[in-house]
Design a protein around this motif. Sequence first.
Motif, PDB file in Angstrom:
ATOM      1  N   PHE A  52       0.846  -1.190   0.000  1.00 43.83           N
ATOM      2  CA  PHE A  52       0.000   0.000   0.000  1.00 43.83           C
ATOM      3  C   PHE A  52       0.888   1.248   0.000  1.00 43.83           C
ATOM      4  N   THR A  53       1.480   1.508  -1.164  1.00 44.09           N
ATOM      5  CA  THR A  53       2.353   2.674  -1.343  1.00 44.09           C
ATOM      6  C   THR A  53       1.501   3.943  -1.452  1.00 44.09           C
ATOM      7  N   PRO A  54       2.117   5.127  -1.309  1.00 46.23           N
ATOM      8  CA  PRO A  54       1.335   6.363  -1.462  1.00 46.23           C
ATOM      9  C   PRO A  54       0.617   6.459  -2.816  1.00 46.23           C
ATOM     10  N   LYS A  55       1.249   6.059  -3.902  1.00 46.98           N
ATOM     11  CA  LYS A  55       0.597   6.132  -5.216  1.00 46.98           C
ATOM     12  C   LYS A  55      -0.576   5.155  -5.295  1.00 46.98           C
ATOM     13  N   ILE A  71      -8.531   0.530 -16.738  1.00 47.35           N
ATOM     14  CA  ILE A  71      -7.190   0.891 -16.263  1.00 47.35           C
ATOM     15  C   ILE A  71      -6.667   2.080 -17.054  1.00 47.35           C
ATOM     16  N   ALA A  72      -6.979   2.138 -18.351  1.00 51.74           N
ATOM     17  CA  ALA A  72      -6.547   3.283 -19.167  1.00 51.74           C
ATOM     18  C   ALA A  72      -7.167   4.580 -18.653  1.00 51.74           C
ATOM     19  N   GLU A  73      -8.475   4.541 -18.316  1.00 46.37           N
ATOM     20  CA  GLU A  73      -9.136   5.726 -17.755  1.00 46.37           C
ATOM     21  C   GLU A  73      -8.507   6.114 -16.418  1.00 46.37           C
ATOM     22  N   LEU A  74      -8.204   5.116 -15.613  1.00 47.20           N
ATOM     23  CA  LEU A  74      -7.590   5.360 -14.313  1.00 47.20           C
ATOM     24  C   LEU A  74      -6.223   6.004 -14.483  1.00 47.20           C
ATOM     25  N   ALA A  75      -5.427   5.504 -15.415  1.00 45.63           N
ATOM     26  CA  ALA A  75      -4.102   6.079 -15.672  1.00 45.63           C
ATOM     27  C   ALA A  75      -4.223   7.546 -16.105  1.00 45.63           C
ATOM     28  N   ARG A  76      -5.196   7.844 -16.971  1.00 36.78           N
ATOM     29  CA  ARG A  76      -5.415   9.233 -17.397  1.00 36.78           C
ATOM     30  C   ARG A  76      -5.848  10.102 -16.222  1.00 36.78           C
ATOM     31  N   THR A  77      -6.761   9.578 -15.396  1.00 35.56           N
ATOM     32  CA  THR A  77      -7.237  10.319 -14.227  1.00 35.56           C
ATOM     33  C   THR A  77      -6.083  10.667 -13.291  1.00 35.56           C
ATOM     34  N   LEU A  78      -5.196   9.699 -13.090  1.00 36.07           N
ATOM     35  CA  LEU A  78      -4.066   9.885 -12.172  1.00 36.07           C
ATOM     36  C   LEU A  78      -2.879  10.571 -12.834  1.00 36.07           C
ATOM     37  N   GLN A  79      -2.951  10.751 -14.160  1.00 36.53           N
ATOM     38  CA  GLN A  79      -1.845  11.308 -14.945  1.00 36.53           C
ATOM     39  C   GLN A  79      -0.557  10.517 -14.707  1.00 36.53           C
ATOM     40  N   ARG A  80      -0.717   9.179 -14.830  1.00 40.97           N
ATOM     41  CA  ARG A  80       0.408   8.259 -14.644  1.00 40.97           C
ATOM     42  C   ARG A  80       0.515   7.335 -15.841  1.00 40.97           C
ATOM     43  N   ASP A  81       1.659   6.695 -15.972  1.00 44.20           N
ATOM     44  CA  ASP A  81       1.919   5.740 -17.043  1.00 44.20           C
ATOM     45  C   ASP A  81       0.992   4.525 -16.906  1.00 44.20           C
ATOM     46  N   TYR A  82       0.415   4.097 -18.039  1.00 45.13           N
ATOM     47  CA  TYR A  82      -0.523   2.974 -18.044  1.00 45.13           C
ATOM     48  C   TYR A  82       0.096   1.720 -17.425  1.00 45.13           C
ATOM     49  N   LYS A  83       1.312   1.383 -17.827  1.00 45.20           N
ATOM     50  CA  LYS A  83       1.953   0.145 -17.349  1.00 45.20           C
ATOM     51  C   LYS A  83       2.112   0.162 -15.822  1.00 45.20           C
ATOM     52  N   ASN A  84       2.506   1.310 -15.275  1.00 45.96           N
ATOM     53  CA  ASN A  84       2.670   1.403 -13.821  1.00 45.96           C
ATOM     54  C   ASN A  84       1.334   1.284 -13.095  1.00 45.96           C
ATOM     55  N   VAL A  85       0.300   1.919 -13.638  1.00 44.50           N
ATOM     56  CA  VAL A  85      -1.037   1.819 -13.038  1.00 44.50           C
ATOM     57  C   VAL A  85      -1.535   0.382 -13.135  1.00 44.50           C
ATOM     58  N   HIS A  86      -1.326  -0.250 -14.285  1.00 46.77           N
ATOM     59  CA  HIS A  86      -1.737  -1.652 -14.458  1.00 46.77           C
ATOM     60  C   HIS A  86      -1.057  -2.534 -13.411  1.00 46.77           C
ATOM     61  N   ASN A  87       0.240  -2.348 -13.213  1.00 48.13           N
ATOM     62  CA  ASN A  87       0.966  -3.137 -12.204  1.00 48.13           C
ATOM     63  C   ASN A  87       0.416  -2.880 -10.801  1.00 48.13           C
ATOM     64  N   ASP A  88       0.112  -1.611 -10.499  1.00 45.96           N
ATOM     65  CA  ASP A  88      -0.446  -1.285  -9.187  1.00 45.96           C
ATOM     66  C   ASP A  88      -1.817  -1.932  -8.991  1.00 45.96           C
ATOM     67  N   VAL A  89      -2.646  -1.901 -10.031  1.00 44.42           N
ATOM     68  CA  VAL A  89      -3.976  -2.520  -9.950  1.00 44.42           C
ATOM     69  C   VAL A  89      -3.833  -4.018  -9.704  1.00 44.42           C
ATOM     70  N   GLU A  90      -2.956  -4.672 -10.448  1.00 45.11           N
ATOM     71  CA  GLU A  90      -2.764  -6.117 -10.269  1.00 45.11           C
ATOM     72  C   GLU A  90      -2.320  -6.438  -8.843  1.00 45.11           C
ATOM     73  N   ARG A  91      -1.405  -5.659  -8.316  1.00 44.98           N
ATOM     74  CA  ARG A  91      -0.903  -5.894  -6.951  1.00 44.98           C
ATOM     75  C   ARG A  91      -2.026  -5.697  -5.926  1.00 44.98           C
ATOM     76  N   LEU A  92      -2.820  -4.635  -6.095  1.00 47.47           N
ATOM     77  CA  LEU A  92      -3.907  -4.381  -5.147  1.00 47.47           C
ATOM     78  C   LEU A  92      -5.021  -5.413  -5.269  1.00 47.47           C
ATOM     79  N   MET A  93      -5.192  -5.983  -6.445  1.00 46.60           N
ATOM     80  CA  MET A  93      -6.170  -7.069  -6.597  1.00 46.60           C
ATOM     81  C   MET A  93      -5.716  -8.301  -5.815  1.00 46.60           C
ATOM     82  N   GLU A  94      -4.418  -8.565  -5.803  1.00 47.11           N
ATOM     83  CA  GLU A  94      -3.889  -9.698  -5.029  1.00 47.11           C
ATOM     84  C   GLU A  94      -4.211  -9.546  -3.545  1.00 47.11           C
ATOM     85  N   TRP A  95      -4.276  -8.307  -3.071  1.00 49.25           N
ATOM     86  CA  TRP A  95      -4.512  -8.039  -1.651  1.00 49.25           C
ATOM     87  C   TRP A  95      -5.959  -7.634  -1.366  1.00 49.25           C
TER      88      TRP A  95
END
Length: 125
Positions: A52-55, A71-95
């Motif tokens: 559970f990092t700050p991002k 995930i693409a909409e989420l990346a745009r909303t957060l103004q972050r790279d799609y791949k990084n947001v995708h990785n964060d989503v996958e990790r948070l889904m695991e938890w």
Amino acid sequence: MNEQILTIKVGTGIQSSLALAQQMMERLELGEEPTPYFGVGFKDMSQMLSVFTPKRWDLLAALREQGAMSIAELARTLQRDYKNVHNDVERLMEWLAIERDAQGKVFTPYSEIVVDVHLPQQRAA
């Protein structure tokens, strides 16, 4: 509105989980409906903060405020790279902090996330 709560426990041992399970079993034996419990546990703060990092907290907040989105909409909303947001989503889904709906959009099913931190036991002198 969904009122599920995710409880993140840090520094609690197996005894806490066993006590909760015992309470639920006692309620079931009395014919009562136990309150649903959604929780994850971590050995210590460093382990919890690696997930559970700050991002990722920002990501969860955006999903809670905006609702389900791709995930693409989420990346745009957060103004972050799609791949990084995708990785964060996958990790948070695991938890268990994020789920995917039938349309493939991601969302957080919780109205609240409670972090319960227990300090280590004091060693005998």
